[in-house]
Design a protein around this motif. Structure first.
Motif, PDB file in Angstrom:
ATOM      1  N   HIS A  72      47.776 -60.964 -69.283  1.00 49.69           N
ATOM      2  CA  HIS A  72      47.224 -59.766 -68.786  1.00 49.69           C
ATOM      3  C   HIS A  72      46.593 -59.818 -67.509  1.00 49.69           C
ATOM      4  O   HIS A  72      45.790 -60.929 -67.175  1.00 49.69           O
ATOM      5  N   VAL A  73      47.098 -59.047 -66.659  1.00 54.19           N
ATOM      6  CA  VAL A  73      46.716 -59.317 -65.379  1.00 54.19           C
ATOM      7  C   VAL A  73      45.736 -57.957 -64.873  1.00 54.19           C
ATOM      8  O   VAL A  73      46.114 -56.953 -65.113  1.00 54.19           O
ATOM      9  N   LEU A  74      44.536 -58.340 -64.213  1.00 54.63           N
ATOM     10  CA  LEU A  74      43.620 -57.499 -63.693  1.00 54.63           C
ATOM     11  C   LEU A  74      44.184 -57.461 -62.248  1.00 54.63           C
ATOM     12  O   LEU A  74      44.110 -58.269 -61.459  1.00 54.63           O
ATOM     13  N   VAL A  75      44.345 -56.219 -61.716  1.00 51.57           N
ATOM     14  CA  VAL A  75      44.936 -55.996 -60.554  1.00 51.57           C
ATOM     15  C   VAL A  75      43.787 -55.204 -59.550  1.00 51.57           C
ATOM     16  O   VAL A  75      43.374 -54.016 -60.110  1.00 51.57           O
ATOM     17  N   LYS A  76      43.302 -55.754 -58.430  1.00 50.28           N
ATOM     18  CA  LYS A  76      42.479 -54.766 -57.525  1.00 50.28           C
ATOM     19  C   LYS A  76      43.092 -54.283 -56.275  1.00 50.28           C
ATOM     20  O   LYS A  76      43.813 -55.313 -55.428  1.00 50.28           O
ATOM     21  N   MET A  77      43.161 -53.063 -56.135  1.00 52.17           N
ATOM     22  CA  MET A  77      43.922 -52.609 -54.810  1.00 52.17           C
ATOM     23  C   MET A  77      42.818 -52.834 -53.628  1.00 52.17           C
ATOM     24  O   MET A  77      41.873 -52.736 -53.647  1.00 52.17           O
ATOM     25  N   LYS A  78      43.618 -52.643 -52.399  1.00 55.64           N
ATOM     26  CA  LYS A  78      43.006 -52.778 -51.205  1.00 55.64           C
ATOM     27  C   LYS A  78      42.140 -51.606 -50.945  1.00 55.64           C
ATOM     28  O   LYS A  78      40.979 -51.399 -50.457  1.00 55.64           O
ATOM     29  N   ALA A  87      51.468 -44.908 -55.574  1.00 55.17           N
ATOM     30  CA  ALA A  87      52.551 -45.704 -55.335  1.00 55.17           C
ATOM     31  C   ALA A  87      52.573 -47.104 -55.945  1.00 55.17           C
ATOM     32  O   ALA A  87      53.972 -47.638 -56.595  1.00 55.17           O
ATOM     33  N   PHE A  88      51.505 -47.626 -56.229  1.00 49.52           N
ATOM     34  CA  PHE A  88      51.516 -49.052 -56.891  1.00 49.52           C
ATOM     35  C   PHE A  88      52.106 -48.736 -58.494  1.00 49.52           C
ATOM     36  O   PHE A  88      53.095 -49.341 -58.947  1.00 49.52           O
ATOM     37  N   ALA A  89      51.713 -47.380 -59.045  1.00 49.78           N
ATOM     38  CA  ALA A  89      52.115 -47.259 -60.405  1.00 49.78           C
ATOM     39  C   ALA A  89      53.330 -47.176 -60.577  1.00 49.78           C
ATOM     40  O   ALA A  89      54.151 -47.840 -61.365  1.00 49.78           O
ATOM     41  N   ASP A 123      55.312 -66.806 -61.540  1.00 45.18           N
ATOM     42  CA  ASP A 123      55.119 -66.966 -59.977  1.00 45.18           C
ATOM     43  C   ASP A 123      56.100 -65.918 -59.105  1.00 45.18           C
ATOM     44  O   ASP A 123      55.553 -65.276 -58.246  1.00 45.18           O
ATOM     45  N   ARG A 124      57.430 -66.008 -59.491  1.00 39.45           N
ATOM     46  CA  ARG A 124      58.179 -65.213 -58.764  1.00 39.45           C
ATOM     47  C   ARG A 124      57.955 -63.696 -58.981  1.00 39.45           C
ATOM     48  O   ARG A 124      58.072 -62.628 -58.259  1.00 39.45           O
ATOM     49  N   PHE A 125      57.354 -63.119 -60.215  1.00 41.61           N
ATOM     50  CA  PHE A 125      56.952 -61.805 -60.536  1.00 41.61           C
ATOM     51  C   PHE A 125      55.855 -61.639 -59.310  1.00 41.61           C
ATOM     52  O   PHE A 125      55.969 -60.547 -58.908  1.00 41.61           O
ATOM     53  N   THR A 126      54.845 -62.313 -59.403  1.00 41.38           N
ATOM     54  CA  THR A 126      53.634 -62.145 -58.686  1.00 41.38           C
ATOM     55  C   THR A 126      53.879 -61.998 -57.251  1.00 41.38           C
ATOM     56  O   THR A 126      53.530 -61.298 -56.589  1.00 41.38           O
ATOM     57  N   ARG A 127      54.905 -62.808 -56.605  1.00 35.49           N
ATOM     58  CA  ARG A 127      55.332 -62.696 -55.365  1.00 35.49           C
ATOM     59  C   ARG A 127      56.119 -61.235 -54.992  1.00 35.49           C
ATOM     60  O   ARG A 127      55.702 -60.891 -54.022  1.00 35.49           O
ATOM     61  N   GLN A 134      52.378 -54.846 -51.276  1.00 38.24           N
ATOM     62  CA  GLN A 134      52.311 -53.768 -52.296  1.00 38.24           C
ATOM     63  C   GLN A 134      50.829 -53.199 -52.353  1.00 38.24           C
ATOM     64  O   GLN A 134      50.707 -52.464 -53.315  1.00 38.24           O
ATOM     65  N   GLY A 135      49.830 -53.228 -51.513  1.00 41.74           N
ATOM     66  CA  GLY A 135      48.746 -52.884 -51.463  1.00 41.74           C
ATOM     67  C   GLY A 135      47.774 -53.566 -52.179  1.00 41.74           C
ATOM     68  O   GLY A 135      46.562 -53.090 -52.620  1.00 41.74           O
ATOM     69  N   VAL A 136      47.991 -54.808 -52.912  1.00 38.10           N
ATOM     70  CA  VAL A 136      47.122 -55.476 -53.805  1.00 38.10           C
ATOM     71  C   VAL A 136      46.111 -56.179 -53.010  1.00 38.10           C
ATOM     72  O   VAL A 136      46.629 -57.132 -52.156  1.00 38.10           O
ATOM     73  N   TYR A 137      44.734 -56.187 -53.172  1.00 39.43           N
ATOM     74  CA  TYR A 137      43.842 -56.908 -52.575  1.00 39.43           C
ATOM     75  C   TYR A 137      43.591 -58.176 -53.538  1.00 39.43           C
ATOM     76  O   TYR A 137      43.719 -59.442 -52.647  1.00 39.43           O
TER      77      TYR A 137
END
Length: 161
Positions: A72-78, A87-89, A123-127, A134-137
């Motif tokens: 489960h990944v918690l993502v915070k955008m810039k 766009a991220f969605a 790891d490949r997925f996160t990169r 991708q606008g991810v902070y």
């Protein structure tokens, strides 16, 4: 906004049975809900045509198909603007590793459910999916140790009134 479909008690019982096992023969469903086979088939066809039943799917055991690790990944955008979020969605929806995703309130902007076969795949997925481009902070990963309650459609409440 979608209009609710009128469902009677027979429809609701039929939906409950189909959510548990959609491969039950119509004669078995008919016995369980107290209708004739033709009435069950007619109601199922109507429930599909009106969009109440939107899919018939097989539930796969990820441990047997090479995607046994669940994160489960918690993502915070810039930036939290609508265009960045949209766009991220759209972008995250294209990644097969993402089996569910939510736009959420609070300190984080998105929660992703990611299933992979190894940490190298993750790891490949996160990169690819969670990089700065991708606008991810920032993102935080929660690794599932064991599943207590699966997110299966049959568990979701169905209003019976």
């Amino acid at each position: 906004m979608r209009k609710n479909v009128d469902l009677d008690d027979f429809d609701r019982r039929l939906i409950e049975e189909a959510r548990r096992d959609n491969l039950q023969p119509a004669r078995i469903l008919a016995d369980k809900v107290g209708l004739s086979v033709s009435a069950v088939l007619r109601r199922l066809r109507r429930l599909r045509q009106t969009g109440v039943i939107i899919a018939d799917r097989a539930v796969i055991d990820p441990a047997l198909t090479g995607s046994a690790l669940t994160m489960h990944v918690l993502v915070k955008m810039k930036q939290a603007g609508a265009s960045t979020m949209d766009a991220f969605a759209r972008a995250i929806s294209s990644h097969r590793e993402v089996t569910a995703a939510w736009d959420v309130t609070g300190d984080d902007d998105f929660v992703l459910k990611v299933q992979v076969g190894s940490m190298q795949e993750y790891d490949r997925f996160t990169r690819r999916a969670l990089g700065e481009d991708q606008g991810v902070y920032a993102f935080k990963t929660l690794i599932t140790i064991r599943s207590i309650v699966e997110d299966d459609g049959w568990r979701r409440p169905l209003l019976l009134e």
